[in-house]
Design an enzyme around this catalytic site. Structure first.
Site, PDB file in Angstrom:
ATOM      1  N   ARG A  56      -0.939  -6.810  13.323  1.00  0.00           N
ATOM      2  CA  ARG A  56      -0.112  -7.403  12.260  1.00  0.00           C
ATOM      3  C   ARG A  56      -0.625  -8.805  11.935  1.00  0.00           C
ATOM      4  O   ARG A  56      -0.697  -9.201  10.772  1.00  0.00           O
ATOM      5  CB  ARG A  56       1.368  -7.440  12.683  1.00  0.00           C
ATOM      6  CG  ARG A  56       2.002  -6.059  12.797  1.00  0.00           C
ATOM      7  CD  ARG A  56       3.517  -6.125  12.951  1.00  0.00           C
ATOM      8  NE  ARG A  56       3.971  -6.757  14.183  1.00  0.00           N
ATOM      9  CZ  ARG A  56       4.169  -6.117  15.332  1.00  0.00           C
ATOM     10  NH1 ARG A  56       3.914  -4.815  15.420  1.00  0.00           N
ATOM     11  NH2 ARG A  56       4.624  -6.755  16.396  1.00  0.00           N
ATOM     12  N   LYS A 230      16.339 -12.306  -7.054  1.00  0.00           N
ATOM     13  CA  LYS A 230      15.317 -11.257  -6.875  1.00  0.00           C
ATOM     14  C   LYS A 230      15.946  -9.898  -7.183  1.00  0.00           C
ATOM     15  O   LYS A 230      16.433  -9.217  -6.290  1.00  0.00           O
ATOM     16  CB  LYS A 230      14.748 -11.287  -5.450  1.00  0.00           C
ATOM     17  CG  LYS A 230      13.691 -10.199  -5.210  1.00  0.00           C
ATOM     18  CD  LYS A 230      12.909 -10.401  -3.923  1.00  0.00           C
ATOM     19  CE  LYS A 230      11.938  -9.244  -3.702  1.00  0.00           C
ATOM     20  NZ  LYS A 230      11.010  -9.484  -2.579  1.00  0.00           N
TER      21      LYS A 230
END
Length: 363
Positions: A56, A230
């Site tokens: 990651r 958003k």
């Protein structure tokens, strides 16, 4: 009684508005790199990469080390808790690396969705407990904005009045707590694209949800100039037999926003909601070219729609890092142009044209 107890000082308000404006400066949007550990498995497993902390880190590093082209089109990066405390190969913390480039650091602060009892499979979002302390710590650690995602779905019975009210209230409470700690809240009431509803129904539901959110934000004395919204774009459900044009999607989206979002709100950073990379850019471009007056910055806060081609190019191979970073930059630049209504599509070829839709998407 409408007595006013000032929630924020003039200085606090000025700082919040300044942060919000930097994130959505002309031609800039947000890279949402805040996938949880579980969500990263869904990104990495299909390309044959094991979902480890190191993988990651390597993947986020190839995004964050993109060259100066990124600085022109990315105004903010949303981190996941783990990523905020990771470092690049040379020992530089990712947060410092992004901040030093003049890009604002953000952090996902919600703790995921939980079932709302008494509804037909609807949810609310948890994470308010201890949020003030976490925000204070994140601010110290370099974060200047935050994200909290509420999820609503469209069906015969939903979204229910209860789900709309509860999610609006929890978003407002989160926004208020963020602002007290000098953090700009991104308010994200996502209406999922699952279902066979048409454009009109999505527009109607979006208007009702946004109206409830701004009523709640007002009730909680949230300073709108120091917030970002958003939302989903207004699109038909994925199973809707009718296909709508980019212009129709843009008109429905801008109309819904104009009816519900106060002009005081600094910016609207759309989520991509499983649209293909290309589609997300084309629709954002159409929204910015919509012939209605638009008082806010209209830009992007994309995860998959900025990263899908980069992931496919990388496949966990060190030699592919450069190519993967190029794919990311290509999408970032495309969306930077779309945020100004200047994007010209090169067609839906290759991975950029592949739908990124995941049913009932949970981060």
């Amino acid at each position: 009684m409408t007595h006013q107890y000032p929630a924020l000082t003039t200085e606090q308000k000025r700082e919040l508005q300044d942060i919000a404006q930097r994130i959505v400066a002309p031609g800039k949007g947000i890279l949402a790199a805040d996938e949880s550990t579980g969500s990263m498995a869904k990104r990495l497993n299909p390309i044959g990469v094991e979902n480890t902390e190191e993988n990651r880190r390597l993947y986020r590093q190839l995004l964050f080390t993109a060259d100066e082209r990124m600085d022109k089109c990315i105004g903010g990066v949303i981190f996941f808790h783990e990523t905020l405390y990771q470092k690049a190969d040379d020992g530089t913390p990712f947060a410092k690396m992004i901040k030093d480039r003049g890009i604002v650091v953000g952090i996902k602060v919600d703790k995921g969705v939980v079932p709302l009892a008494g509804t037909n499979g609807e949810t609310t979002t948890q994470g308010l407990d201890g949020l003030s302390e976490r925000c204070a710590q994140y601010k110290k650690d370099g974060a200047d904005f935050a994200k909290w995602r509420s999820v609503l779905k469209i069906s015969e019975t939903s979204p229910s009045e209860l789900a709309i009210m509860e999610n609006a209230n929890v978003l407002a409470r989160y926004a208020s707590i963020c602002q007290q700690n000098g953090i700009v809240p991104i308010v994200e009431p996502e209406i999922l694209p699952d279902g066979d509803h048409d454009l009109k129904r999505c527009q109607y539901v979006t208007e009702k949800v946004l109206a409830a959110c701004y009523k709640a934000l007002s009730d909680h004395h949230v300073y709108l100039e120091g917030t970002l919204l958003k939302p989903n774009m207004v699109t038909a459900g994925h199973s809707c037999p009718t296909k709508f044009s980019n212009q129709e999607i843009a008109m429905a989206t801008v109309t819904a926003l104009r009816r519900t979002v106060p002009p005081a709100v600094t910016g609207v950073t759309f989520l991509s909601g499983g649209q293909s990379e290309e589609e997300a850019s084309i629709n954002l471009n159409a929204i910015n070219n919509c012939p209605l007056t638009k008082p806010w910055a209209l830009t992007f806060s994309y995860g998959r729609a900025l990263q899908a081609s980069a992931l496919s190019a990388w496949r966990g191979v060190k030699e592919n890092e450069k190519a993967a970073t190029e794919e990311f930059l290509k999408r970032a630049e495309a969306n930077g142009l779309a945020a100004q209504g200047k994007y010209v599509s090169s067609g839906m070829d290759g991975s950029a044209g592949q739908s990124l839709y995941v049913a009932n998407h949970a981060y």
